[in-house]
Design a protein around this motif. Structure first.
Motif, PDB file in Angstrom:
ATOM      1  N   VAL A  36       0.786  -1.293   0.095  1.00 46.61           N
ATOM      2  CA  VAL A  36       0.022  -0.139   0.107  1.00 46.61           C
ATOM      3  C   VAL A  36       0.918   1.379  -0.018  1.00 46.61           C
ATOM      4  O   VAL A  36       1.474   1.418   0.786  1.00 46.61           O
ATOM      5  CB  VAL A  36      -1.017   0.066   0.956  1.00 46.61           C
ATOM      6  CG1 VAL A  36      -2.014   1.341   1.165  1.00 46.61           C
ATOM      7  CG2 VAL A  36      -1.845  -1.190   1.119  1.00 46.61           C
ATOM      8  N   LYS A  69      -2.048  -1.439  -3.705  1.00 45.54           N
ATOM      9  CA  LYS A  69      -3.145  -0.321  -3.840  1.00 45.54           C
ATOM     10  C   LYS A  69      -2.187   1.104  -3.614  1.00 45.54           C
ATOM     11  O   LYS A  69      -1.549   0.913  -2.803  1.00 45.54           O
ATOM     12  CB  LYS A  69      -4.194  -0.673  -2.696  1.00 45.54           C
ATOM     13  CG  LYS A  69      -5.062  -2.018  -3.038  1.00 45.54           C
ATOM     14  CD  LYS A  69      -5.693  -1.716  -4.213  1.00 45.54           C
ATOM     15  CE  LYS A  69      -6.344  -2.939  -4.864  1.00 45.54           C
ATOM     16  NZ  LYS A  69      -7.311  -2.695  -5.802  1.00 45.54           N
ATOM     17  N   ILE A 126      -6.185   1.679   5.063  1.00 45.39           N
ATOM     18  CA  ILE A 126      -4.897   0.992   4.985  1.00 45.39           C
ATOM     19  C   ILE A 126      -5.328  -0.673   5.185  1.00 45.39           C
ATOM     20  O   ILE A 126      -5.094  -1.414   4.550  1.00 45.39           O
ATOM     21  CB  ILE A 126      -3.681   1.284   5.280  1.00 45.39           C
ATOM     22  CG1 ILE A 126      -3.347   2.719   4.798  1.00 45.39           C
ATOM     23  CG2 ILE A 126      -2.521   0.249   5.175  1.00 45.39           C
ATOM     24  CD1 ILE A 126      -2.052   3.675   5.632  1.00 45.39           C
TER      25      ILE A 126
END
Length: 186
Positions: A36, A69, A126
């Motif tokens: 992330v 992501k 997250i």
């Protein structure tokens, strides 16, 4: 709490794919890792002109892990689509399918830089993405596209609200700006 440099964006992404500085081209994450990337200062010029285009370039070249992501975090109250609209004119990728697929990886979170509330919301997002997309190891990369004056409050909030310490997780802070004082230049 240790700040380490990671080469990831802005002009070097054609040669380097998330390599630790000083390491002999040893990747810091594998293709099955959950990565992330959080761009702090996501609504600013640096992010829209350089960082998001570089990340999109890495995505287009299939260099980012499939579980990667991206979160944009800034004080501006906007949507992910508004962030995309601001950044798209600066993207190298002009294929609408590539841009559409890239922006599906991105989520925008609004919050301040000096209070816990926004960073708790960021950590929740997250964590949600990590649970959804899995991976044997988790990497949280925090890219500071911010003025140096807010580095300390932001890093303090990251440490208290977003940092994880686990054998299967790593966190990194990426500092865009050189840190020095005017007197050190003389």
């Amino acid at each position: 709490f240790k700040i380490q440099s990671v080469l990831l964006c802005s002009g070097i992404n054609d040669r380097v794919t998330g390599i630790q500085q000083g390491a002999a081209l040893k990747p810091i994450f594998s293709k099955d890792s959950c990565v992330v990337v959080t761009v702090l200062g996501a609504s600013g010029d640096l992010a829209k002109k350089k960082i998001f285009p570089s990340l999109c370039n890495l995505f287009e070249k299939k260099i980012l892990p499939p579980t990667c992501k991206i979160i944009g975090y800034a004080r501006s109250n906007m949507t992910t689509q508004q962030l995309a609209d601001k950044s798209n004119p600066f993207m190298k990728a002009k294929n609408k399918d590539v841009l559409s697929a890239f922006w599906k990886l991105v989520t925008y979170v609004s919050g301040t830089y000096d209070t816990a509330e926004g960073f708790i919301k960021l950590n929740d997002k997250i964590t949600e993405l990590e649970k959804t997309h899995g991976g044997e190891k988790r990497f949280r990369l925090f890219y500071l596209a911010l003025p140096p004056a807010v580095f300390i409050p932001v890093c303090t909030q990251l440490k208290h609200n977003c940092w994880i310490q686990s054998s299967n997780a790593e966190c990194r802070v990426i500092v865009e700006k050189t840190i020095w004082t005017r007197s050190s230049l003389i």
